[in-house]
Design an enzyme around this catalytic site. Sequence first.
Site, PDB file in Angstrom:
ATOM      1  N   TYR A  42      -4.717   2.839   4.432  1.00  0.00           N
ATOM      2  CA  TYR A  42      -5.724   2.189   3.589  1.00  0.00           C
ATOM      3  C   TYR A  42      -6.940   3.105   3.481  1.00  0.00           C
ATOM      4  CZ  TYR A  42      -9.503  -0.885   2.143  1.00  0.00           C
ATOM      5  OH  TYR A  42     -10.560  -1.423   1.469  1.00  0.00           O
ATOM      6  N   GLU A  77     -10.539   1.650  -4.129  1.00  0.00           N
ATOM      7  CA  GLU A  77      -9.770   1.178  -2.979  1.00  0.00           C
ATOM      8  C   GLU A  77      -8.301   1.494  -3.210  1.00  0.00           C
ATOM      9  OE1 GLU A  77      -9.015  -3.129  -2.473  1.00  0.00           O
ATOM     10  OE2 GLU A  77      -9.812  -2.879  -0.455  1.00  0.00           O
TER      11      GLU A  77
END
Length: 376
Positions: A101, A185
């Site tokens: 992530y 993101e």
Amino acid sequence: MDLFEFQGKQHLARFGVPVSTGGVAAGVDAAVATADSAGYPVVVKAQVQVGGRGKAGGIRACVDADQVRSAADAILGMVISGHTVRRVLVEGAVDIAAEWYASFTVDRSARRHLGLLSAEGGVDIEQVAADRPAAIERLHLGPAAGLAAEAAAGWAARAGLPPAAVPALLSLYRSFAEGDADLVEVNPLVLTGDGRVLALDAKVTLDDNAAYRHPEWAAFAGLEVLDDRERLAHEKGLQYVGLDGTVGVIANGAGLAMSTLDVVNQAGGSPANFLDIGGGASAAVMASALDVLASDERVRSIFVNIFGGITRGDEVARGIVAALARAGGGAPVVVRIDGTNAEEGRALLAAHQSERLVSRATMQAAAEEAVRLARA
Ligand code: GDP
Ligand code: MN
């Protein structure tokens, strides 16, 4: 401006973040053609601006044209959290060795850019943050200094990512800072079986204040981003934002509508929407508002919160009674009227009290009743 995944990947790719090859399609035939040119196997992905597409069946791996045809047919038109899927992204599938992530955003209170990095990507990052906050490595950056290669390398090492991830992180930071984004993101950023690093998903929010220096952003605008309830509300000229709860909210004035959301939360409920009907709460406007909430199957009760100013409470009450008579069946409505002519308004509501229409004198009591009815 919030981008769809396929647009977000175009933005990232401009700054050198590696992404899969593929394309977007709005129909089944176009999806098959895109898959043919990307090369099999492919992944067909619903393009909606909500997470959890995988769990909702909006992402399917396909090994041939027949599978792409049935996947695109199933996914196009699917409704995911109130968003209708109008396009699919068709991309070459990759063999995943690790899912990470990575994100950059603005930490306003620290007046810094904030990077978040984790070796435990792919799953719900919120869950990782809640269960094992140490698994997410934070990095504050001065906006003027930015992200240096050495700092990126140290950050990646602390998070448990290999040095191979560093170039992608540097490009991702540039797509954020130079790219004038409020958020980039990538979840998951993956390591492929053959050792490449790829952004498999992208969530990008561009800073609208910088639009003047990005003529290329025009290509991102104009796609339908409203959910179905929001589209209906905007057609009716209402100030509406869809939320995920069960208590429908109608209030006059944006400030009061915001406070109404707070008081519903305080009473242990969750609002289904924000809806400001503005100054004059005529029967017609009230009927439109109730129509929009009736179209939302999540709504179990409706809290109408009115503070009479120039608009008199008795007018509002008449509007509600007329609108309910017109609207027919639906969720029970709890009304709180205060301000100008509140007494007259309440008397009118009392005269029309029913299972469907309840009146409470205070905001707190009305919120509690609406939450109770939403649970009943
Ligand atoms: P989200 O559920 O809306 O966040 O959608 P994502 O784009 O993040 O995809 C969810 C999951 O699908 C990823 O974490 C991957 O595990 C899987 N996935 C997506 N693309 C591919 C692919 O090309 N190959 C493989 N093997 N899995 C993929
Ligand atoms: Mn994702």
